[in-house]
Design an enzyme around this catalytic site. Structure first.
Site, PDB file in Angstrom:
ATOM      1  N   HIS A 295      -3.362   7.047   1.748  1.00 56.33           N
ATOM      2  CA  HIS A 295      -3.791   6.009   1.304  1.00 56.33           C
ATOM      3  C   HIS A 295      -5.267   5.352   1.902  1.00 56.33           C
ATOM      4  O   HIS A 295      -5.452   5.880   2.973  1.00 56.33           O
ATOM      5  CB  HIS A 295      -2.782   4.987   1.730  1.00 56.33           C
ATOM      6  CG  HIS A 295      -3.091   3.436   1.698  1.00 56.33           C
ATOM      7  ND1 HIS A 295      -3.461   3.037   0.319  1.00 56.33           N
ATOM      8  CD2 HIS A 295      -3.442   2.531   2.459  1.00 56.33           C
ATOM      9  CE1 HIS A 295      -4.063   1.744   0.452  1.00 56.33           C
ATOM     10  NE2 HIS A 295      -3.921   1.259   1.799  1.00 56.33           N
TER      11      HIS A 295
ATOM     12  N   CYS B 207       0.790  -1.004  -0.115  1.00 57.79           N
ATOM     13  CA  CYS B 207       0.129  -0.036  -0.055  1.00 57.79           C
ATOM     14  C   CYS B 207       0.925   1.374   0.010  1.00 57.79           C
ATOM     15  O   CYS B 207       0.488   2.439  -0.204  1.00 57.79           O
ATOM     16  CB  CYS B 207      -1.069   0.049   1.321  1.00 57.79           C
ATOM     17  SG  CYS B 207      -1.734  -1.486   1.257  1.00 57.79           S
TER      18      CYS B 207
ATOM     19  N   ASN C  14     -10.087  -0.360  -1.319  1.00 54.36           N
ATOM     20  CA  ASN C  14      -8.764  -0.016  -1.170  1.00 54.36           C
ATOM     21  C   ASN C  14      -8.083  -0.757  -2.233  1.00 54.36           C
ATOM     22  O   ASN C  14      -7.968  -1.607  -2.493  1.00 54.36           O
ATOM     23  CB  ASN C  14      -8.326  -0.885   0.227  1.00 54.36           C
ATOM     24  CG  ASN C  14      -6.832  -1.050   0.409  1.00 54.36           C
ATOM     25  OD1 ASN C  14      -5.903  -0.491  -0.334  1.00 54.36           O
ATOM     26  ND2 ASN C  14      -6.343  -1.432   1.727  1.00 54.36           N
TER      27      ASN C  14
HETATM   28  O1  UT7 Z   1      -4.310  -1.196   3.099  1.00 52.83           O
HETATM   29  C1  UT7 Z   1      -3.095  -1.718   4.176  1.00 52.83           C
HETATM   30  C2  UT7 Z   1      -3.562  -1.215   5.537  1.00 52.83           C
HETATM   31  N1  UT7 Z   1      -4.984  -2.147   5.837  1.00 52.83           N
HETATM   32  C3  UT7 Z   1      -5.473  -1.636   6.921  1.00 52.83           C
HETATM   33  O2  UT7 Z   1      -4.926  -0.716   7.514  1.00 52.83           O
HETATM   34  C4  UT7 Z   1      -6.820  -2.260   7.403  1.00 52.83           C
HETATM   35  C5  UT7 Z   1      -6.734  -2.059   8.924  1.00 52.83           C
HETATM   36  N2  UT7 Z   1      -7.982  -2.893   9.450  1.00 52.83           N
HETATM   37  C6  UT7 Z   1      -9.257  -2.658   9.326  1.00 52.83           C
HETATM   38  O3  UT7 Z   1      -9.500  -1.578   8.191  1.00 52.83           O
HETATM   39  C7  UT7 Z   1     -10.446  -3.066  10.264  1.00 52.83           C
HETATM   40  O4  UT7 Z   1      -9.737  -3.847  11.245  1.00 52.83           O
HETATM   41  C8  UT7 Z   1     -11.407  -4.150   9.471  1.00 52.83           C
HETATM   42  C9  UT7 Z   1     -12.229  -3.457   8.523  1.00 52.83           C
HETATM   43  C10 UT7 Z   1     -10.375  -5.002   8.606  1.00 52.83           C
HETATM   44  C11 UT7 Z   1     -12.046  -4.836  10.550  1.00 52.83           C
HETATM   45  O5  UT7 Z   1     -12.843  -4.081  11.354  1.00 52.83           O
HETATM   46  P1  UT7 Z   1     -12.791  -4.239  12.982  1.00 52.83           P
HETATM   47  O6  UT7 Z   1     -13.631  -3.269  13.466  1.00 52.83           O
HETATM   48  O7  UT7 Z   1     -11.343  -4.253  13.238  1.00 52.83           O
HETATM   49  O8  UT7 Z   1     -13.508  -5.662  13.155  1.00 52.83           O
HETATM   50  P2  UT7 Z   1     -12.921  -6.885  13.441  1.00 52.83           P
HETATM   51  O9  UT7 Z   1     -11.976  -7.538  12.806  1.00 52.83           O
HETATM   52  O10 UT7 Z   1     -12.745  -6.483  15.145  1.00 52.83           O
HETATM   53  O11 UT7 Z   1     -14.108  -7.950  13.758  1.00 52.83           O
HETATM   54  C12 UT7 Z   1     -15.469  -7.703  14.288  1.00 52.83           C
HETATM   55  C13 UT7 Z   1     -16.447  -8.510  13.933  1.00 52.83           C
HETATM   56  C14 UT7 Z   1     -16.109  -9.954  14.042  1.00 52.83           C
HETATM   57  O12 UT7 Z   1     -17.010 -10.823  14.659  1.00 52.83           O
HETATM   58  P3  UT7 Z   1     -17.238 -11.301  16.149  1.00 52.83           P
HETATM   59  O13 UT7 Z   1     -15.999 -11.976  16.248  1.00 52.83           O
HETATM   60  O14 UT7 Z   1     -17.230 -10.056  16.797  1.00 52.83           O
HETATM   61  O15 UT7 Z   1     -18.273 -11.901  16.352  1.00 52.83           O
HETATM   62  C15 UT7 Z   1     -15.686 -10.377  12.683  1.00 52.83           C
HETATM   63  O16 UT7 Z   1     -15.923 -11.790  12.545  1.00 52.83           O
HETATM   64  O17 UT7 Z   1     -16.805  -8.429  12.574  1.00 52.83           O
HETATM   65  C16 UT7 Z   1     -16.935  -9.607  12.039  1.00 52.83           C
HETATM   66  N3  UT7 Z   1     -16.250  -9.192  10.590  1.00 52.83           N
HETATM   67  C17 UT7 Z   1     -17.492  -9.330   9.619  1.00 52.83           C
HETATM   68  N4  UT7 Z   1     -18.690  -9.075   9.708  1.00 52.83           N
HETATM   69  C18 UT7 Z   1     -19.468  -9.047   8.407  1.00 52.83           C
HETATM   70  C19 UT7 Z   1     -15.074  -9.310  10.009  1.00 52.83           C
HETATM   71  N5  UT7 Z   1     -15.306  -8.886   8.667  1.00 52.83           N
HETATM   72  C20 UT7 Z   1     -16.725  -8.940   8.307  1.00 52.83           C
HETATM   73  C21 UT7 Z   1     -17.463  -8.849   7.216  1.00 52.83           C
HETATM   74  N6  UT7 Z   1     -18.673  -8.634   7.471  1.00 52.83           N
HETATM   75  N7  UT7 Z   1     -16.798  -8.398   6.144  1.00 52.83           N
END
Ligand code: UT7
Length: 326
Positions: free
Chosen positions: A253, A113, A283
């Protein structure tokens, strides 16, 4: 003093659009979750058979035309990508050939990225050294076929797209003022695509296990992104002898709208000074900053004399920042 000035911009997005609703039928997700947690509403997706060069070539052509030049005027082409057409040869060679650049040098650069920031620092160094006068830098990614719909955390994030700039040696105070780059390979497994390189070959078993698709520890990445983005912009401003109030446009980014908002809030930057296109493109990794820059320019948001702050964070881990006077 010789500087590299950005004299042309271009971008390209494949026609096909994948909305969040479309993804609801492909994996276990919802439009509401994607919008709330990432800001993304849709992303573009290339057709089977298309490669990253098919996105970067039109972006580079648009940048060269907008600079009022022809491919024959370009001395060097750099392509930043993590999704090259092939493992080798370099996608930059394919793009240079498609543009009709003859035997001019062309190479790829992989900083995920942060690819555009690494490419900008590299192109700027070539230009200021006097080695090359006119450089095309394109960043592009075709990541929608590198995700697994069995992994909903990554399947919804990425989009395909490319951007490009033309840098030219010029006397004066306009152009790239500062560039800063960082890396931390101890975080290489926070965001990676394990199989397909020299260490882990592609086998039927690891295709079944999705090891040939993108893996991510989203929360770890998010936390580190906010910290390093903030550090990177602080270093850039200090080196340029500027403060946040000198910045006319912040082009980060586009990984997650919550990361951008959090960094902008720490900087005290009003939202109208932030370029955000993640809602429509997702992204696009190495393509993300030049795509956002080119679109902002087309919308009339980039004006002569303005100060632009660019910053990225991503796999590697890598991060970087730059200050540019337009
Ligand atoms: O470009 C390179 C750099 N990239 C980044 O910087 C990305 C950085 N990370 C992020 O943007 C975020 O961490 C994400 C968008 C990837 C995830 O968001 P989050 O708020 O950190 O969610 P999480 O990983 O803590 O997941 C929360 C919940 C989980 O369910 P439980 O365990 O609470 O039941 C996940 O399984 O959301 C669930 N989840 C989803 N639910 C529906 C994860 N992905 C999805 C999805 N749809 N696509």
């Amino acid at each position: 003093m010789i500087r590299s000035r950005i004299i042309g911009t271009g971008h390209f997005l494949p026609e096909r659009v994948l909305t969040n609703k479309d993804l609801e039928s492909l994996c276990d997700t919802t439009d509401e979750w994607i919008r709330q947690r990432t800001g993304i509403e849709q992303r573009h997706a290339a057709k089977p058979g298309e490669g990253t060069s098919d996105l970067c070539t039109p972006a580079a052509r648009m940048a060269i035309e907008s600079a009022g030049l022809t491919p024959a005027d370009v001395d060097l082409l750099i392509c930043a990508t993590t999704t090259p057409d092939y493992i080798f040869p370099a996608t930059a060679c394919v793009i240079a050939d498609s543009l009709g650049m003859g035997t001019k040098p062309a190479f790829d650069l992989n900083a995920a990225c942060s690819g555009f920031m690494y490419g900008l620092a590299t192109a700027d160094a070539f230009v200021r050294s006097g080695a090359y006068k006119t450089v095309v830098l394109t960043g592009g990614e075709l990541a929608t076929n590198r995700v697994s719909f069995r992994k909903r955390d990554t399947a919804v994030l990425f989009g395909d797209g490319a951007g490009a700039v033309v840098l030219r040696a010029e006397e004066g105070d306009r152009g790239v003022l500062t560039t800063h780059l960082w890396s931390d390979g101890s975080g290489r497994e926070v965001l990676w695509l394990p199989a397909g390189g020299s260490k882990i070959p592609v086998t039927a078993q690891n295709v079944d296990d999705d090891i040939n698709t993108i893996h991510m520890k989203g929360k770890d990445l998010f936390r580190r992104a906010v910290i390093e983005f903030t550090n990177a912009v602080n270093v850039a401003l200090e080196a340029a002898g500027m403060t946040f109030s000198d910045i006319d446009l912040f082009i980060p980014h586009q990984a997650n709208i919550r990361i951008i908002e959090s960094v902008a809030e720490r900087m005290g930057l009003p939202t109208e000074k932030c370029v955000v296109n993640i809602q429509k493109v997702g992204n696009c990794t190495a393509g993300s900053i030049p795509l956002a820059l080119s679109q902002a320019r087309d919308e009339g948001r980039v004006k002569d004399g303005q100060v632009l702050l660019l910053a990225s964070f991503g796999a590697g881990l890598t991060w970087g920042s730059a200050v540019v006077r337009w």
